[in-house]
Design a protein around this motif. Sequence first.
Motif, PDB file in Angstrom:
ATOM      1  N   CYS A  39       0.852  -1.202   0.000  1.00  0.00           N
ATOM      2  CA  CYS A  39       0.000   0.000   0.000  1.00  0.00           C
ATOM      3  C   CYS A  39       0.885   1.249   0.000  1.00  0.00           C
ATOM      4  CB  CYS A  39      -0.910   0.002   1.227  1.00  0.00           C
ATOM      5  SG  CYS A  39      -1.872   1.528   1.372  1.00  0.00           S
ATOM      6  N   CYS A  42       0.121   3.402   3.571  1.00  0.00           N
ATOM      7  CA  CYS A  42       0.554   2.961   4.902  1.00  0.00           C
ATOM      8  C   CYS A  42       1.779   2.060   4.835  1.00  0.00           C
ATOM      9  CB  CYS A  42      -0.581   2.246   5.627  1.00  0.00           C
ATOM     10  SG  CYS A  42      -0.967   0.625   4.934  1.00  0.00           S
ATOM     11  N   CYS A  78      -7.128  -1.104   0.972  1.00  0.00           N
ATOM     12  CA  CYS A  78      -6.180  -1.563   1.985  1.00  0.00           C
ATOM     13  C   CYS A  78      -6.882  -1.590   3.340  1.00  0.00           C
ATOM     14  CB  CYS A  78      -4.986  -0.619   2.021  1.00  0.00           C
ATOM     15  SG  CYS A  78      -3.789  -1.010   3.315  1.00  0.00           S
ATOM     16  N   CYS A  80      -5.942  -0.126   5.764  1.00  0.00           N
ATOM     17  CA  CYS A  80      -5.852   1.234   6.315  1.00  0.00           C
ATOM     18  C   CYS A  80      -7.000   2.115   5.828  1.00  0.00           C
ATOM     19  CB  CYS A  80      -4.511   1.882   5.954  1.00  0.00           C
ATOM     20  SG  CYS A  80      -4.373   2.427   4.240  1.00  0.00           S
TER      21      CYS A  80
END
Length: 200
Positions: A39, A42, A78, A80
Amino acid sequence: TYIMIRENSLFCKLVRIKSSSKILFDSFMAGFRSELQTCPCCGAKGSCRIHAYYDRSLVDFIGGTQVRHSLCIMRLICTCGHTHAILPDFIIPYSSYGLFFLLRVLAEYFLRLSTVERLCERFGITLSQLRRWLQLFRVQKEDWLGVLSSMEVSGLSFLKSLLTQPAYSDFASAFVRRFTKSFLQSHKNPALYCQQAFGP
Ligand SMILES: [Zn+2]
């Protein structure tokens, strides 16, 4: 937030094959593994899964004419919370014209194969569109090379150096890292955008 991931691809191979962006895109996506991605927001590995798909059009120049393809773009999400559209580097974000189309127009312009009017007619573009691309190319060439070096390198030389690189994606990735947008991308990215080129 809508974010894109830039993907690497072998540019020179693509130019030599003279394949369509559609064929290249489909073959790229066939080999794409969402579970292997990192990602760009993050930095987590393997935390992305397929979120959605959307359609996008892309203009190619094939057999002496404009061809409009419809591509099915994958979007990852993701853990996140960020989402990422998977775009190989022959797709310019926010441009309906593909990278090959633009590079071909620029190459024919710099080679002065015909008048500017004929060139525009041949590619089905307006003169103001051509001027916008030329201006963008000049600005980004200068950004990349630096003002002084840029004055010593002609547009044609710079274009040739890009087309003859062993891996265009190295240039494409480095460009994104330095300027947070893609080569020949005219529109700026949204504020929370974290565009990044991933290794193959
Ligand atoms: Zn993430």
